[in-house]
Write a protein that holds these residues in place. Structure first.
Motif, PDB file in Angstrom:
ATOM      1  N   HIS A  64       0.811  -1.223   0.000  1.00 48.14           N
ATOM      2  CA  HIS A  64       0.000   0.000   0.000  1.00 48.14           C
ATOM      3  C   HIS A  64       0.843   1.271   0.000  1.00 48.14           C
ATOM      4  O   HIS A  64       0.434   2.299   0.545  1.00 48.14           O
ATOM      5  N   ARG A  65       2.008   1.165  -0.598  1.00 46.87           N
ATOM      6  CA  ARG A  65       2.879   2.324  -0.763  1.00 46.87           C
ATOM      7  C   ARG A  65       3.255   2.434  -2.233  1.00 46.87           C
ATOM      8  O   ARG A  65       3.400   1.430  -2.918  1.00 46.87           O
ATOM      9  N   LEU A  66       3.438   3.664  -2.661  1.00 49.63           N
ATOM     10  CA  LEU A  66       3.832   3.935  -4.034  1.00 49.63           C
ATOM     11  C   LEU A  66       5.344   4.114  -4.071  1.00 49.63           C
ATOM     12  O   LEU A  66       5.901   4.934  -3.342  1.00 49.63           O
ATOM     13  N   VAL A  67       5.999   3.316  -4.912  1.00 49.92           N
ATOM     14  CA  VAL A  67       7.455   3.340  -5.016  1.00 49.92           C
ATOM     15  C   VAL A  67       7.853   4.073  -6.294  1.00 49.92           C
ATOM     16  O   VAL A  67       7.434   3.702  -7.387  1.00 49.92           O
ATOM     17  N   PHE A  68       8.660   5.119  -6.129  1.00 48.21           N
ATOM     18  CA  PHE A  68       9.239   5.875  -7.230  1.00 48.21           C
ATOM     19  C   PHE A  68      10.678   5.408  -7.367  1.00 48.21           C
ATOM     20  O   PHE A  68      11.513   5.752  -6.536  1.00 48.21           O
ATOM     21  N   ASP A  69      10.973   4.623  -8.385  1.00 46.50           N
ATOM     22  CA  ASP A  69      12.335   4.158  -8.636  1.00 46.50           C
ATOM     23  C   ASP A  69      12.873   5.000  -9.792  1.00 46.50           C
ATOM     24  O   ASP A  69      12.391   4.900 -10.918  1.00 46.50           O
ATOM     25  N   ILE A  70      13.876   5.826  -9.502  1.00 47.95           N
ATOM     26  CA  ILE A  70      14.370   6.813 -10.469  1.00 47.95           C
ATOM     27  C   ILE A  70      15.760   6.417 -10.937  1.00 47.95           C
ATOM     28  O   ILE A  70      16.650   6.118 -10.133  1.00 47.95           O
ATOM     29  N   ALA A  71      15.945   6.434 -12.255  1.00 44.98           N
ATOM     30  CA  ALA A  71      17.249   6.146 -12.865  1.00 44.98           C
ATOM     31  C   ALA A  71      17.519   7.183 -13.949  1.00 44.98           C
ATOM     32  O   ALA A  71      16.611   7.860 -14.426  1.00 44.98           O
ATOM     33  N   ARG A  72      18.779   7.287 -14.327  1.00 44.36           N
ATOM     34  CA  ARG A  72      19.123   8.132 -15.476  1.00 44.36           C
ATOM     35  C   ARG A  72      18.703   7.407 -16.750  1.00 44.36           C
ATOM     36  O   ARG A  72      18.418   6.208 -16.732  1.00 44.36           O
ATOM     37  N   GLU A  73      18.752   8.115 -17.828  1.00 42.50           N
ATOM     38  CA  GLU A  73      18.370   7.545 -19.121  1.00 42.50           C
ATOM     39  C   GLU A  73      19.214   6.311 -19.456  1.00 42.50           C
ATOM     40  O   GLU A  73      18.719   5.368 -20.073  1.00 42.50           O
ATOM     41  N   ASP A  74      20.468   6.297 -19.018  1.00 42.09           N
ATOM     42  CA  ASP A  74      21.346   5.159 -19.300  1.00 42.09           C
ATOM     43  C   ASP A  74      21.135   3.992 -18.333  1.00 42.09           C
ATOM     44  O   ASP A  74      21.818   2.972 -18.420  1.00 42.09           O
ATOM     45  N   PHE A 144       3.590  22.123 -11.167  1.00 42.55           N
ATOM     46  CA  PHE A 144       2.198  21.748 -10.904  1.00 42.55           C
ATOM     47  C   PHE A 144       1.610  20.892 -12.026  1.00 42.55           C
ATOM     48  O   PHE A 144       0.875  19.941 -11.756  1.00 42.55           O
ATOM     49  N   ASP A 145       1.927  21.200 -13.278  1.00 44.52           N
ATOM     50  CA  ASP A 145       1.398  20.389 -14.386  1.00 44.52           C
ATOM     51  C   ASP A 145       1.910  18.951 -14.315  1.00 44.52           C
ATOM     52  O   ASP A 145       1.169  18.000 -14.571  1.00 44.52           O
ATOM     53  N   THR A 146       3.176  18.781 -13.945  1.00 45.66           N
ATOM     54  CA  THR A 146       3.724  17.442 -13.777  1.00 45.66           C
ATOM     55  C   THR A 146       3.018  16.740 -12.612  1.00 45.66           C
ATOM     56  O   THR A 146       2.673  15.561 -12.709  1.00 45.66           O
ATOM     57  N   ALA A 147       2.771  17.465 -11.539  1.00 47.00           N
ATOM     58  CA  ALA A 147       2.052  16.899 -10.390  1.00 47.00           C
ATOM     59  C   ALA A 147       0.650  16.453 -10.794  1.00 47.00           C
ATOM     60  O   ALA A 147       0.176  15.402 -10.354  1.00 47.00           O
ATOM     61  N   ARG A 148      -0.020  17.222 -11.644  1.00 44.41           N
ATOM     62  CA  ARG A 148      -1.374  16.844 -12.094  1.00 44.41           C
ATOM     63  C   ARG A 148      -1.330  15.519 -12.852  1.00 44.41           C
ATOM     64  O   ARG A 148      -2.153  14.645 -12.636  1.00 44.41           O
ATOM     65  N   ARG A 149      -0.384  15.386 -13.743  1.00 47.51           N
ATOM     66  CA  ARG A 149      -0.296  14.150 -14.541  1.00 47.51           C
ATOM     67  C   ARG A 149       0.104  12.962 -13.668  1.00 47.51           C
ATOM     68  O   ARG A 149      -0.430  11.867 -13.831  1.00 47.51           O
ATOM     69  N   LEU A 150       1.012  13.182 -12.731  1.00 49.55           N
ATOM     70  CA  LEU A 150       1.387  12.110 -11.810  1.00 49.55           C
ATOM     71  C   LEU A 150       0.227  11.742 -10.894  1.00 49.55           C
ATOM     72  O   LEU A 150       0.033  10.569 -10.570  1.00 49.55           O
ATOM     73  N   PHE A 151      -0.577  12.736 -10.490  1.00 48.20           N
ATOM     74  CA  PHE A 151      -1.724  12.432  -9.635  1.00 48.20           C
ATOM     75  C   PHE A 151      -2.738  11.552 -10.372  1.00 48.20           C
ATOM     76  O   PHE A 151      -3.345  10.671  -9.765  1.00 48.20           O
ATOM     77  N   THR A 152      -2.904  11.767 -11.666  1.00 51.60           N
ATOM     78  CA  THR A 152      -3.786  10.893 -12.443  1.00 51.60           C
ATOM     79  C   THR A 152      -3.302   9.449 -12.331  1.00 51.60           C
ATOM     80  O   THR A 152      -4.103   8.530 -12.125  1.00 51.60           O
ATOM     81  N   LEU A 153      -1.994   9.242 -12.428  1.00 54.57           N
ATOM     82  CA  LEU A 153      -1.452   7.897 -12.275  1.00 54.57           C
ATOM     83  C   LEU A 153      -1.644   7.371 -10.852  1.00 54.57           C
ATOM     84  O   LEU A 153      -1.966   6.202 -10.657  1.00 54.57           O
ATOM     85  N   VAL A 154      -1.467   8.236  -9.867  1.00 53.10           N
ATOM     86  CA  VAL A 154      -1.680   7.825  -8.472  1.00 53.10           C
ATOM     87  C   VAL A 154      -3.125   7.347  -8.284  1.00 53.10           C
ATOM     88  O   VAL A 154      -3.358   6.332  -7.618  1.00 53.10           O
ATOM     89  N   CYS A 155      -4.061   8.048  -8.889  1.00 55.10           N
ATOM     90  CA  CYS A 155      -5.467   7.633  -8.798  1.00 55.10           C
ATOM     91  C   CYS A 155      -5.645   6.217  -9.347  1.00 55.10           C
ATOM     92  O   CYS A 155      -6.271   5.374  -8.713  1.00 55.10           O
ATOM     93  N   VAL A 156      -5.099   5.967 -10.509  1.00 57.76           N
ATOM     94  CA  VAL A 156      -5.213   4.655 -11.118  1.00 57.76           C
ATOM     95  C   VAL A 156      -4.528   3.603 -10.257  1.00 57.76           C
ATOM     96  O   VAL A 156      -5.079   2.529 -10.002  1.00 57.76           O
ATOM     97  N   LEU A 157      -3.334   3.909  -9.765  1.00 59.25           N
ATOM     98  CA  LEU A 157      -2.587   2.947  -8.964  1.00 59.25           C
ATOM     99  C   LEU A 157      -3.274   2.703  -7.623  1.00 59.25           C
ATOM    100  O   LEU A 157      -3.338   1.575  -7.138  1.00 59.25           O
ATOM    101  N   HIS A 158      -3.770   3.760  -7.020  1.00 58.85           N
ATOM    102  CA  HIS A 158      -4.443   3.642  -5.734  1.00 58.85           C
ATOM    103  C   HIS A 158      -5.695   2.782  -5.873  1.00 58.85           C
ATOM    104  O   HIS A 158      -5.969   1.935  -5.034  1.00 58.85           O
ATOM    105  N   TRP A 159      -6.429   3.004  -6.951  1.00 56.24           N
ATOM    106  CA  TRP A 159      -7.657   2.254  -7.161  1.00 56.24           C
ATOM    107  C   TRP A 159      -7.345   0.768  -7.352  1.00 56.24           C
ATOM    108  O   TRP A 159      -8.011  -0.095  -6.823  1.00 56.24           O
ATOM    109  N   ARG A 160      -6.295   0.484  -8.094  1.00 60.43           N
ATOM    110  CA  ARG A 160      -5.892  -0.907  -8.316  1.00 60.43           C
ATOM    111  C   ARG A 160      -5.281  -1.509  -7.061  1.00 60.43           C
ATOM    112  O   ARG A 160      -5.302  -2.712  -6.876  1.00 60.43           O
ATOM    113  N   GLY A 161      -4.679  -0.652  -6.217  1.00 63.09           N
ATOM    114  CA  GLY A 161      -3.997  -1.148  -5.032  1.00 63.09           C
ATOM    115  C   GLY A 161      -4.967  -1.458  -3.927  1.00 63.09           C
ATOM    116  O   GLY A 161      -4.657  -2.084  -2.955  1.00 63.09           O
TER     117      GLY A 161
END
Length: 161
Positions: A64-74, A144-161
């Motif tokens: 029940h936690r959202l994991v942000f795994d961040i890497a460089r393009e390489d 803020f625009d990036t946060a809006r798009r990420l929040f849409t994903l959080v909604c989908v993930l939260h609902w599935r979670g």
């Protein structure tokens, strides 16, 4: 820091881990649009990263936690941040309720009624986006625009979670 190198402070790839699962066609469509929009234009900078991007983001769910795994393009690992989804429960629930009303209104309501519901939907979405931004403060800088798009994903993930 977001403006130092717009091409470096951004996401170029988003992967949703298999822990996310699949959902209804409407939710899958929202997910695809959010990812497309997010990759088209975003501001994303892990706090304290001096190596620079662009970045790849892998989202997953773990206990029940959202994991942000961040890497460089390489592929070089940059950071992993884990957010509890608990602070999002109320706003996600409200968002899905108003979305349901909006989809029903599209079929049967007047344009002014649809517009009023849509304004409410955007207001709840903005609240969730600000919550996400606040929760990521000190970890990942996003606009803020990036946060809006990420929040849409959080909604989908939260609902599935």
């Amino acid at each position: 820091m977001l403006e130092k190198g717009r091409e470096l402070s951004k996401l170029v790839d988003i992967e949703l881990d298999e822990s996310i699962g699949r959902s209804t066609p409407d939710v899958e469509h929202e997910r695809a649009v959010a990812i497309f929009d997010l990759l088209e234009e975003n501001r994303f900078q892990p706090v304290g990263d001096t190596g620079g991007g662009p970045y790849k983001l892998k989202l997953s769910l773990a206990e029940h936690r959202l994991v942000f795994d961040i890497a460089r393009e390489d592929g070089e690992q940059v950071a992993t941040h884990i957010l509890s989804l608990t602070p999002f429960r109320r706003v996600v629930k409200d968002y899905f309720m108003v979305c349901e009303s909006y989809y029903q209104a599209i079929r049967t309501s007047t344009p002014s009624q649809i517009e009023a519901i849509d304004m409410g939907r955007r207001g709840v979405h903005n609240e969730g986006s600000q919550t996400l931004r606040d929760r990521l403060a000190g970890k990942i800088e996003i606009d803020f625009d990036t946060a809006r798009r990420l929040f849409t994903l959080v909604c989908v993930l939260h609902w599935r979670g």
